[in-house]
Design a protein around this motif. Structure first.
Motif, PDB file in Angstrom:
ATOM      1  N   MET A   8      -8.447   5.386  -5.647  1.00 44.71           N
ATOM      2  CA  MET A   8      -7.249   4.542  -5.751  1.00 44.71           C
ATOM      3  C   MET A   8      -7.491   3.345  -6.653  1.00 44.71           C
ATOM      4  O   MET A   8      -6.650   3.001  -7.482  1.00 44.71           O
ATOM      5  CB  MET A   8      -6.832   4.062  -4.365  1.00 44.71           C
ATOM      6  N   ASN A  44       0.830  -1.211   0.000  1.00 45.82           N
ATOM      7  CA  ASN A  44       0.000   0.000   0.000  1.00 45.82           C
ATOM      8  C   ASN A  44       0.865   1.261   0.000  1.00 45.82           C
ATOM      9  O   ASN A  44       0.406   2.351   0.314  1.00 45.82           O
ATOM     10  CB  ASN A  44      -0.996  -0.010   1.177  1.00 45.82           C
ATOM     11  N   ALA A  56     -10.834   5.305  -1.440  1.00 46.57           N
ATOM     12  CA  ALA A  56     -10.656   3.951  -1.977  1.00 46.57           C
ATOM     13  C   ALA A  56     -11.073   3.863  -3.442  1.00 46.57           C
ATOM     14  O   ALA A  56     -10.387   3.237  -4.259  1.00 46.57           O
ATOM     15  CB  ALA A  56     -11.472   2.969  -1.131  1.00 46.57           C
ATOM     16  N   GLY A  70      -3.921   7.435   1.576  1.00 42.29           N
ATOM     17  CA  GLY A  70      -4.937   8.315   1.003  1.00 42.29           C
ATOM     18  C   GLY A  70      -4.874   9.713   1.589  1.00 42.29           C
ATOM     19  O   GLY A  70      -4.834  10.708   0.874  1.00 42.29           O
ATOM     20  N   GLN A  74      -5.159  -0.629  -1.801  1.00 44.58           N
ATOM     21  CA  GLN A  74      -5.425   0.755  -1.375  1.00 44.58           C
ATOM     22  C   GLN A  74      -5.440   0.895   0.151  1.00 44.58           C
ATOM     23  O   GLN A  74      -5.988   0.044   0.839  1.00 44.58           O
ATOM     24  CB  GLN A  74      -6.759   1.256  -1.969  1.00 44.58           C
TER      25      GLN A  74
END
Ligand code: SF4
Length: 448
Positions: A220, A125, A217, A209, A203
């Motif tokens: 992504m 991630n 989400a 984020g 994600q």
């Protein structure tokens, strides 16, 4: 295709979900569970290993199989040990980019190099998620994180290329926006013999984020679809299976080695008689530079050639040369369970400081002529002039072998011939002959 509810009941424990809303962890768990179901792998054959991080929560405690939830970055080391102990296990590791390629990077390289038969799912991630959003080895250049508020000054690396270079025999990459492909690749990896590495771009809306501006989400997942492809120019964004080759696997190689060692051991043990008293714990102690560790290796090898199980460890101070050091050798015809018994059965000692430090509790002490300190009360003491004999025969450095000759004479723990063979195989050829002569002369001296 198995219905979601049936899949959940069959494979997942009912627990509150630990993932943040929108996290990719659940999507990986779904693909993995479906792959296991499609292949009908019995859950009792599975051992899952996990380190620390959000990736570790994917299988543990959800997936209904044995799981080792280990320390940060070390899961592949635990997994290698478990696999060697029980090669029949279907071994799967869940790791993250921080856990697997940062903190555990070295274990990753060596598990790949050894071609350990395991599947590694590396959930990338681009950030350390669970621990607070710190920069990871996969964080893009200039991305802002908790520890790089002005942007990441370093460049990320390609984990797939790393493990390919290290020797992995199955390497692939997909994203959470490609669930069918991910599931199929997990199935292939589960059927592959050897080290299989699948990087799953996933994600993390909470840390990546918010901190790095990755968005939510949905955004992504959209980018995974748009930016990652099987033909991408940037190798870090390329998807697909990159390596699928056959190479000897670690457990098979170990089996071959054990077969070779067993053949050798039969030759010697049929010829020679050695003491039945097991387990036997010999501690060799002296100063750094006296070949204490080498003496431990020679003795351990000699015990092994007699068909014994052997555990050998060593310890020396930070100064390495000059300070007290020791090598412990435990030999037994049975499995060795007590890995660090405090007091040895025999202490072989070549220095005053070592006698003071390691002398307590040994019922028998074999002392070199250079040791002038008084041994602990109650111990049976045998003096072996190993340094004197070694000097007479041309090399004071061979005194360690002389002490082993004294041990063989006094304790009958190991035959002299096994020591001679071990010296030939373990010691540098330039010194092996002198070492053997010193060992034999000390053996004769101590016998008489
Ligand atoms: S911090 Fe990121 S990776 Fe961890 S659970 Fe939350 S969204 Fe998922």
């Amino acid at each position: 295709m198995i219905a979601m509810e049936e899949l959940r009941q069959k494979y997942l424990r009912v627990r509150p979900f630990p993932f943040c809303p929108g996290c990719g962890g659940g999507m990986v768990l779904n693909a993995f569970s479906r792959a296991i179901d499609n292949l009908k792998i019995p859950q009792e054959d599975i051992l899952i290993i996990a380190g620390i991080g959000c990736s570790a929560w994917i299988p543990s405690p959800f997936f209904k199989a044995d799981t080792l939830h280990t320390t940060h970055g070390r899961s592949l080391a635990f997994g290698t040990g478990s696999k060697v102990a029980n090669p029949k296990l279907k071994m799967i590791a869940f790791t993250g980019d921080g856990d697997g390629t940062g903190i555990g990077g070295n274990h990753l390289i060596h598990a790949a190099r050894n071609n350990v038969d395991m599947v590694v799912l590396c959930i990338n991630n681009n950030i350390y998620g669970m621990t607070g959003g710190q920069v990871a080895p996969t964080t893009p250049h200039e991305a802002k994180t908790a520890t790089t508020p002005y942007g990441n000054p370093s460049n990320p690396f390609d984990a797939c290329k790393l493990v390919e270079g290290a020797g992995a025999t199955f390497v692939a990459r997909w994203t959470t926006a490609h669930p069918p492909q991910l599931q199929k690749t997990i199935e292939k990896a589960l059927q592959h013999k050897g080290f299989s590495f699948i990087e799953v771009m996933s994600q993390c809306p909470t840390q990546y984020g918010r901190k790095a501006g990755g968005g939510n989400a949905i955004e992504m997942l959209g980018r995974f679809k748009a930016d990652y492809s099987t033909g991408a120019a940037d190798s870090r964004m390329r998807l697909g299976e990159f390596v699928n080759i056959e190479k000897p696997e670690l457990c098979e190689e170990i089996d071959k080695m054990v077969a070779k060692a067993s053949a050798e051991k039969r030759e010697i043990s049929e010829q020679k008689n050695f003491a039945d008293a097991t387990p036997m714990h010999v501690r060799i102690a002296g100063k750094g530079g006296q070949g204490i560790v080498l003496a431990g290796m020679v003795l351990g090898h000699a015990f092994a050639s007699c068909g014994m199980n052997v555990l050998q460890t060593q310890s020396y101070g930070s100064e390495a040369r000059g300070g007290a050091c020791k090598a412990d050798v435990i030999a037994s015809k049975e499995q060795i369970n007590d890995l660090s018994p405090e007091n040895p059965d025999v202490l072989v000692v070549m220095g005053n400081e070592a006698l003071e430090k390691y002398g307590k509790g040994a019922p028998v002490i074999i002392m070199d002529d250079t040791v002038t300190a008084l041994p602990p009360e109650g111990a049976k003491v045998v003096r072996v002039p190993a340094t004197k004999i070694a000097k007479e025969l041309g090399s004071a450095m061979s005194a360690n072998a002389g002490m082993l000759g004294g041990l063989a004479a006094v304790s009958c723990a190991v035959p002299k011939e096994a020591l001679a063979n071990s010296i030939k195989e373990t010691v540098d050829a330039r010194f092996a002959e002198t070492n053997t002569k010193v060992m034999e002369k000390c053996f004769e001296g101590a016998k008489n």
